[in-house]
Design a protein around this motif. Structure first.
Motif, PDB file in Angstrom:
ATOM      1  N   THR A  92     129.040  24.966  15.427  1.00  0.00           N
ATOM      2  CA  THR A  92     128.843  25.904  15.130  1.00  0.00           C
ATOM      3  C   THR A  92     128.413  25.695  13.760  1.00  0.00           C
ATOM      4  O   THR A  92     127.774  26.931  12.764  1.00  0.00           O
ATOM      5  CB  THR A  92     129.626  27.157  15.522  1.00  0.00           C
ATOM      6  N   GLU A  93     129.873  25.203  13.128  1.00  0.00           N
ATOM      7  CA  GLU A  93     129.731  25.072  11.546  1.00  0.00           C
ATOM      8  C   GLU A  93     129.936  24.124  11.429  1.00  0.00           C
ATOM      9  O   GLU A  93     130.042  22.734  12.105  1.00  0.00           O
ATOM     10  CB  GLU A  93     131.017  26.279  11.550  1.00  0.00           C
ATOM     11  N   GLY A  94     130.019  23.440  10.075  1.00  0.00           N
ATOM     12  CA  GLY A  94     130.402  21.875   9.466  1.00  0.00           C
ATOM     13  C   GLY A  94     129.130  21.279   8.895  1.00  0.00           C
ATOM     14  O   GLY A  94     128.215  21.892   9.087  1.00  0.00           O
ATOM     15  N   LYS A  95     129.178  20.303   9.362  1.00  0.00           N
ATOM     16  CA  LYS A  95     127.861  18.906   9.282  1.00  0.00           C
ATOM     17  C   LYS A  95     126.639  19.463   9.530  1.00  0.00           C
ATOM     18  O   LYS A  95     125.199  18.549   9.671  1.00  0.00           O
ATOM     19  CB  LYS A  95     128.913  17.186   8.871  1.00  0.00           C
ATOM     20  N   ILE A  96     127.209  19.207  11.218  1.00  0.00           N
ATOM     21  CA  ILE A  96     125.539  19.250  11.756  1.00  0.00           C
ATOM     22  C   ILE A  96     124.950  20.543  11.904  1.00  0.00           C
ATOM     23  O   ILE A  96     124.023  20.163  11.581  1.00  0.00           O
ATOM     24  CB  ILE A  96     126.305  19.361  13.010  1.00  0.00           C
ATOM     25  N   LEU A  97     125.500  21.808  11.321  1.00  0.00           N
ATOM     26  CA  LEU A  97     124.601  22.821  10.715  1.00  0.00           C
ATOM     27  C   LEU A  97     124.199  23.045   9.103  1.00  0.00           C
ATOM     28  O   LEU A  97     123.224  22.875   9.384  1.00  0.00           O
ATOM     29  CB  LEU A  97     125.677  24.375  10.646  1.00  0.00           C
ATOM     30  N   GLN A  98     124.660  21.493   8.686  1.00  0.00           N
ATOM     31  CA  GLN A  98     124.041  21.309   7.309  1.00  0.00           C
ATOM     32  C   GLN A  98     122.696  20.861   7.491  1.00  0.00           C
ATOM     33  O   GLN A  98     121.744  20.762   7.158  1.00  0.00           O
ATOM     34  CB  GLN A  98     124.892  20.659   5.867  1.00  0.00           C
ATOM     35  N   ILE A  99     123.083  19.444   8.746  1.00  0.00           N
ATOM     36  CA  ILE A  99     121.852  19.084   9.019  1.00  0.00           C
ATOM     37  C   ILE A  99     121.452  19.351   9.707  1.00  0.00           C
ATOM     38  O   ILE A  99     119.531  19.379   9.799  1.00  0.00           O
ATOM     39  CB  ILE A  99     122.495  17.405   9.993  1.00  0.00           C
ATOM     40  N   ILE A 100     120.761  20.215  10.316  1.00  0.00           N
ATOM     41  CA  ILE A 100     120.651  21.774  10.925  1.00  0.00           C
ATOM     42  C   ILE A 100     119.412  22.105   9.642  1.00  0.00           C
ATOM     43  O   ILE A 100     118.011  22.167   9.841  1.00  0.00           O
ATOM     44  CB  ILE A 100     120.692  22.671  11.791  1.00  0.00           C
ATOM     45  N   LYS A 101     119.801  22.260   8.861  1.00  0.00           N
ATOM     46  CA  LYS A 101     119.048  23.062   8.317  1.00  0.00           C
ATOM     47  C   LYS A 101     118.932  22.786   7.507  1.00  0.00           C
ATOM     48  O   LYS A 101     117.215  22.486   6.528  1.00  0.00           O
ATOM     49  CB  LYS A 101     120.578  23.962   6.687  1.00  0.00           C
ATOM     50  N   LEU A 102     118.982  20.975   6.946  1.00  0.00           N
ATOM     51  CA  LEU A 102     118.444  20.004   6.166  1.00  0.00           C
ATOM     52  C   LEU A 102     117.053  19.401   6.897  1.00  0.00           C
ATOM     53  O   LEU A 102     115.662  19.672   6.390  1.00  0.00           O
ATOM     54  CB  LEU A 102     118.960  18.798   5.583  1.00  0.00           C
ATOM     55  N   ALA A 103     117.046  19.791   8.003  1.00  0.00           N
ATOM     56  CA  ALA A 103     115.530  19.529   9.117  1.00  0.00           C
ATOM     57  C   ALA A 103     114.779  20.533   9.083  1.00  0.00           C
ATOM     58  O   ALA A 103     113.672  20.361   8.635  1.00  0.00           O
ATOM     59  CB  ALA A 103     115.962  19.101  10.009  1.00  0.00           C
ATOM     60  N   ILE A 104     115.273  21.698   8.694  1.00  0.00           N
ATOM     61  CA  ILE A 104     114.431  22.612   8.363  1.00  0.00           C
ATOM     62  C   ILE A 104     113.420  22.557   6.855  1.00  0.00           C
ATOM     63  O   ILE A 104     112.293  23.270   7.558  1.00  0.00           O
ATOM     64  CB  ILE A 104     115.123  24.158   8.552  1.00  0.00           C
ATOM     65  N   ILE A 105     114.253  21.717   6.050  1.00  0.00           N
ATOM     66  CA  ILE A 105     113.491  22.029   5.197  1.00  0.00           C
ATOM     67  C   ILE A 105     112.563  21.763   4.526  1.00  0.00           C
ATOM     68  O   ILE A 105     111.742  21.487   3.571  1.00  0.00           O
ATOM     69  CB  ILE A 105     114.132  22.689   3.847  1.00  0.00           C
ATOM     70  N   ILE A 106     112.304  20.270   5.175  1.00  0.00           N
ATOM     71  CA  ILE A 106     111.425  18.871   5.066  1.00  0.00           C
ATOM     72  C   ILE A 106     110.906  20.025   5.368  1.00  0.00           C
ATOM     73  O   ILE A 106     110.189  19.700   6.942  1.00  0.00           O
ATOM     74  CB  ILE A 106     112.041  18.025   6.550  1.00  0.00           C
ATOM     75  N   PRO A 107     109.489  19.106   4.648  1.00  0.00           N
ATOM     76  CA  PRO A 107     108.239  19.790   4.378  1.00  0.00           C
ATOM     77  C   PRO A 107     107.457  18.632   5.505  1.00  0.00           C
ATOM     78  O   PRO A 107     107.096  17.881   6.155  1.00  0.00           O
ATOM     79  CB  PRO A 107     107.508  19.345   3.161  1.00  0.00           C
ATOM     80  N   HIS A 108     106.466  19.758   5.837  1.00  0.00           N
ATOM     81  CA  HIS A 108     105.451  19.413   7.245  1.00  0.00           C
ATOM     82  C   HIS A 108     104.650  17.644   6.917  1.00  0.00           C
ATOM     83  O   HIS A 108     104.331  17.246   7.701  1.00  0.00           O
ATOM     84  CB  HIS A 108     104.365  20.306   8.072  1.00  0.00           C
ATOM     85  N   THR A 109     104.399  17.449   5.671  1.00  0.00           N
ATOM     86  CA  THR A 109     103.564  16.585   5.473  1.00  0.00           C
ATOM     87  C   THR A 109     104.739  15.401   5.417  1.00  0.00           C
ATOM     88  O   THR A 109     103.846  14.082   5.581  1.00  0.00           O
ATOM     89  CB  THR A 109     103.125  16.798   4.068  1.00  0.00           C
ATOM     90  N   ILE A 110     105.728  15.413   4.816  1.00  0.00           N
ATOM     91  CA  ILE A 110     107.251  14.657   5.076  1.00  0.00           C
ATOM     92  C   ILE A 110     106.887  14.707   6.149  1.00  0.00           C
ATOM     93  O   ILE A 110     106.739  12.806   7.451  1.00  0.00           O
ATOM     94  CB  ILE A 110     107.904  15.028   4.594  1.00  0.00           C
ATOM     95  N   VAL A 111     106.909  15.157   7.493  1.00  0.00           N
ATOM     96  CA  VAL A 111     107.444  14.165   8.899  1.00  0.00           C
ATOM     97  C   VAL A 111     106.304  14.564   9.400  1.00  0.00           C
ATOM     98  O   VAL A 111     106.458  13.210   9.969  1.00  0.00           O
ATOM     99  CB  VAL A 111     107.245  15.788   9.644  1.00  0.00           C
ATOM    100  N   ALA A 112     104.880  14.725   9.115  1.00  0.00           N
ATOM    101  CA  ALA A 112     103.473  13.527   9.212  1.00  0.00           C
ATOM    102  C   ALA A 112     103.715  12.159   8.895  1.00  0.00           C
ATOM    103  O   ALA A 112     103.223  11.628   9.678  1.00  0.00           O
ATOM    104  CB  ALA A 112     102.541  14.568   8.625  1.00  0.00           C
ATOM    105  N   LEU A 113     104.090  12.229   7.916  1.00  0.00           N
ATOM    106  CA  LEU A 113     104.277  10.637   7.378  1.00  0.00           C
ATOM    107  C   LEU A 113     105.827  10.113   7.758  1.00  0.00           C
ATOM    108  O   LEU A 113     104.940   8.842   8.246  1.00  0.00           O
ATOM    109  CB  LEU A 113     104.890  10.797   5.783  1.00  0.00           C
TER     110      LEU A 113
END
Length: 283
Positions: A92-113
């Motif tokens: 519930t903490e640590g690197k995995i949580l940071q990865i989840i946060k990173l996935a959230i902030i990726i723009p939708h246009t990047i996801v489309a690409l």
């Protein structure tokens, strides 16, 4: 600190809020056909009536509802499974949580690409299948993007929304599991039974809020449907933009009427979110 400093610091936010409210009001006024610059001065509901009777609008509405409902349901289910896995494995903490946060902030246009690079007929998967001899040409790879079933758009939203659901509900589910969940296990309940009868039901308020947030967002979003959607029918926000850039500027009220209907639907969803929040706070 100067007494005026807080007011000065908040002025940019106030200015943006005023501009947003002005834009919404201006759009609503234009949706009723009042645009003096285009010689439109009669306030009327005709544009709304025409749109509601238009097969193009109804197909676009159906497409947007299909995309938002399917993607939100799948994202909530998979996001809840991910949250439970994180809780029960102690991550519930640590690197995995940071990865989840990173996935959230990726723009939708990047996801489309990413999706275009990976799943298109010229993408990495198609090339890999061709190299392995599983398909005779890259054109034989199944068309996953730009299709009427909106698979690419739904997949893009799922990609983005699963981490959001997990992050949104992780704290509550972890807290419940550490208290009531562990108590039930000490009394003889299995972990599976404890999850389905205690942890999951008590976590539903957070999961429900996450569902309404992503449902509202995916219904009114423009980027993924524009980049990954089929030629016809188009999602409602994309169709509204097409009406907005119509060469005939007197066509503008149709676009604003579509935006007005999008606003009504999203406000209804936001109202549901508010009611759920209010009921929880009253308990």
């Amino acid at each position: 600190m100067n007494k005026k400093t807080p007011y000065i610091l908040i002025m940019p936010i106030v200015l943006l809020g005023v501009l947003f409210i002005f834009g919404v009001i201006n759009g609503i006024v234009q949706s009723f056909g009042y645009i003096p610059a285009f010689d439109l001065t009669d306030i009327t509901l005709d544009y709304y009536i025409e749109i509601l009777n238009s097969p193009t609008f109804l197909d676009s509405l159906k497409t947007s509802l299909q995309i938002s409902i399917i993607s939100s349901i799948l994202a909530v289910i998979l996001g809840t499974i991910l949250t439970a896995a994180l809780v029960y494995t102690g991550h519930t903490e640590g690197k995995i949580l940071q990865i989840i946060k990173l996935a959230i902030i990726i723009p939708h246009t990047i996801v489309a690409l990413f999706l275009i690079s990976i799943l298109s007929q010229n993408g990495l998967v198609a090339r890999l299948f061709y190299k392995l001899g599983w398909i005779s040409s890259q054109g034989d790879f199944p068309l996953l993007l730009y299709t009427k079933n909106n698979f690419g758009i739904i997949l893009g939203y799922i990609w983005k929304e699963i981490p959001f659901v997990a992050y949104f509900s992780l704290a509550l589910m972890s807290s419940i599991n550490k208290t009531l969940g562990e108590a039930s296990e000490n009394l003889g309940a299995s972990k599976l039974k404890s999850f389905f009868y205690i942890t999951l039901p008590l976590s539903m308020p957070a999961i429900g809020k996450a569902f309404l947030i992503i449902l509202t967002f995916s219904f009114g979003a423009y980027d993924l449907p524009f980049l990954l959607g089929a030629t016809m029918p188009k999602a409602l926000p994309v169709q509204a933009h097409i009406e907005y850039i119509h060469p005939d500027l007197r066509h503008r009220p149709y676009a604003m009427a579509m935006n007005g209907l999008i606003l009504i639907i999203t406000w209804t969803m936001a109202g549901m979110y508010y009611l759920i929040t209010t009921k929880k706070n009253k308990r």
